[in-house]
Design a protein around this motif. Sequence first.
Motif, PDB file in Angstrom:
ATOM      1  N   PHE A 210       0.837  -1.193   0.000  1.00 46.40           N
ATOM      2  CA  PHE A 210       0.000   0.000   0.000  1.00 46.40           C
ATOM      3  C   PHE A 210       0.881   1.257   0.000  1.00 46.40           C
TER       4      PHE A 210
ATOM      5  N   THR B 173      -5.964   8.541 -12.228  1.00 41.93           N
ATOM      6  CA  THR B 173      -5.624   7.304 -11.514  1.00 41.93           C
ATOM      7  C   THR B 173      -5.413   6.184 -12.514  1.00 41.93           C
TER       8      THR B 173
ATOM      9  N   HIS C 147      -8.455  -0.335  -9.112  1.00 44.00           N
ATOM     10  CA  HIS C 147      -9.315  -0.419  -7.926  1.00 44.00           C
ATOM     11  C   HIS C 147      -8.472  -0.269  -6.652  1.00 44.00           C
ATOM     12  N   HIS C 148      -7.370  -0.992  -6.590  1.00 46.78           N
ATOM     13  CA  HIS C 148      -6.497  -0.900  -5.407  1.00 46.78           C
ATOM     14  C   HIS C 148      -5.870   0.493  -5.312  1.00 46.78           C
TER      15      HIS C 148
ATOM     16  N   ALA D 188      -7.105   3.261  -6.277  1.00 41.48           N
ATOM     17  CA  ALA D 188      -8.102   4.241  -5.829  1.00 41.48           C
ATOM     18  C   ALA D 188      -8.122   4.324  -4.303  1.00 41.48           C
ATOM     19  N   LYS D 189      -7.949   3.201  -3.620  1.00 40.02           N
ATOM     20  CA  LYS D 189      -7.906   3.201  -2.156  1.00 40.02           C
ATOM     21  C   LYS D 189      -6.664   3.952  -1.658  1.00 40.02           C
ATOM     22  N   VAL D 190      -5.559   3.719  -2.321  1.00 44.05           N
ATOM     23  CA  VAL D 190      -4.306   4.397  -1.963  1.00 44.05           C
ATOM     24  C   VAL D 190      -4.458   5.903  -2.155  1.00 44.05           C
TER      25      VAL D 190
ATOM     26  N   SER E 254      -7.158   7.670  -2.206  1.00 41.82           N
ATOM     27  CA  SER E 254      -8.076   8.200  -1.198  1.00 41.82           C
ATOM     28  C   SER E 254      -7.337   8.488   0.105  1.00 41.82           C
ATOM     29  N   ASP E 255      -6.491   7.566   0.527  1.00 42.67           N
ATOM     30  CA  ASP E 255      -5.720   7.759   1.760  1.00 42.67           C
ATOM     31  C   ASP E 255      -4.722   8.907   1.611  1.00 42.67           C
TER      32      ASP E 255
ATOM     33  N   LYS F 163      -1.009   2.211   9.877  1.00 44.34           N
ATOM     34  CA  LYS F 163      -1.827   1.035  10.166  1.00 44.34           C
ATOM     35  C   LYS F 163      -0.986  -0.239  10.304  1.00 44.34           C
TER      36      LYS F 163
END
Length: 145
Positions: A6, A27, A39-40, A42-44, A46-47, A85
């Motif tokens: 991540f 992205t 997809h993965h 996009a999560k990164v 966002s963070d 995390k």
Amino acid sequence: MRLATFTDYGLRVLMRLAGAPEKPISTGQIARDFAISQHHLAKVVSDLGLGGFVRSERGRSGGLRLMRPAHEITLGQVVRHLERKFAIVECFRADGGECVLRPRCRLRPQLSAAREAFMAELDRTTLEDCAWPGAGSGGRVAAAE
């Protein structure tokens, strides 16, 4: 030390944006450049937005941009944010973990010192120092192992 995938992807996004600060990059383009699942990614992204590193511009000419100049963002800042995390060992977890060696562990202080030395080195490097201009200037980069 090993960074989470991540975090690796987050650093790639920021390096790519630092390499072309004058234009927003989608992205999808970054996912293609680095052979990463959109997809993965996009999560990164966002963070990274929550951390104040990137912003998204909507519309036809939209995409991602750095929120600050690349020379103002250190790798240490990014890694601290993205790795919050993840703990290098159980006793470094926010809740303290359930390690049976505590409280007499002699390893924790050494690992803590090593982690701080690692982060100090990352604090000396900015995104500008490792900006990546994109696939058109040097070919596609392989995905992380």
